[in-house]
Design an enzyme around this catalytic site. Structure first.
Site, PDB file in Angstrom:
ATOM      1  N   CYS A 147       1.101  -0.641   0.116  1.00 18.38           N
ATOM      2  CA  CYS A 147       0.092   0.317   0.008  1.00 18.38           C
ATOM      3  C   CYS A 147       0.995   1.278   0.194  1.00 18.38           C
ATOM      4  O   CYS A 147       1.928   1.030   0.657  1.00 18.38           O
ATOM      5  CB  CYS A 147      -0.728  -0.119   1.621  1.00 18.38           C
ATOM      6  SG  CYS A 147      -1.906  -1.152   1.498  1.00 18.38           S
ATOM      7  N   GLU A 150      -0.071   3.683   1.550  1.00 15.20           N
ATOM      8  CA  GLU A 150       0.712   4.832   2.955  1.00 15.20           C
ATOM      9  C   GLU A 150       1.346   3.321   3.741  1.00 15.20           C
ATOM     10  O   GLU A 150       2.280   3.804   4.367  1.00 15.20           O
ATOM     11  CB  GLU A 150      -0.609   4.316   4.318  1.00 15.20           C
ATOM     12  CG  GLU A 150      -2.125   4.143   3.577  1.00 15.20           C
ATOM     13  CD  GLU A 150      -3.158   3.706   2.673  1.00 15.20           C
ATOM     14  OE1 GLU A 150      -3.789   3.595   2.292  1.00 15.20           O
ATOM     15  OE2 GLU A 150      -2.550   3.164   1.513  1.00 15.20           O
ATOM     16  N   CYS A 201      -7.076   0.083   3.419  1.00 11.80           N
ATOM     17  CA  CYS A 201      -7.651  -1.642   3.649  1.00 11.80           C
ATOM     18  C   CYS A 201      -7.377  -1.557   4.611  1.00 11.80           C
ATOM     19  O   CYS A 201      -7.443  -1.608   6.147  1.00 11.80           O
ATOM     20  CB  CYS A 201      -6.927  -2.542   2.636  1.00 11.80           C
ATOM     21  SG  CYS A 201      -4.861  -2.306   2.741  1.00 11.80           S
TER      22      CYS A 201
END
Length: 131
Positions: A56, A58, A91
């Site tokens: 991800c 992030e 997520c």
């Protein structure tokens, strides 16, 4: 926690810059951008790495911050689209990472078109914790 500030909009712009510079429309390798602001005001960005077991955006931003010695985080945001036009929530896997590493960190999300800032630990109710 929804105390949205001007610097939160600036953080969104940093995430948009990251994806704008790296968007890969042909292979979709880099379709998400993220930015994290540390408590000291420094901002780190990342883009997703797409593959069978991708990473991800992030996670890339947090990994960069941690690599640079950061340990105290204030706010994080992720965007999707060529110009970062869509703010997306984390997520499930990343929600657990947020819970583990920075439960009090603000996470910018869009709820019915309205920007909100929510504590990371609130995104994963009834989660496992070693606290």
């Amino acid at each position: 926690m929804n105390l949205f500030q001007e610097r939160d909009y600036e953080l969104i712009e940093e995430a948009k810059k990251a994806i704008h510079l790296n968007y890969d429309q042909e292979h979709y390798n880099h379709t998400l951008g993220a930015a994290i602001r540390c408590k000291n005001g420094k901002v780190y960005v990342g883009v997703n790495l797409y593959s069978l077991h991708g990473v991800c955006a992030e996670q890339v931003a947090i990994g960069t911050a941690i690599t640079n010695g950061e340990r105290e985080f204030d706010t994080i945001v992720a965007v999707r689209g060529k110009e970062g036009e869509e703010i997306i929530p984390p997520c499930g896997n990343f929600r657990q990472i947020l819970r583990d590493y920075m439960p009090e960190c603000g996470v910018i999300v869009s709820v019915h078109g309205e920007l909100k800032k929510i504590r990371a630990k609130e995104l994963l109710p009834l989660s496992y914790s070693v606290e």
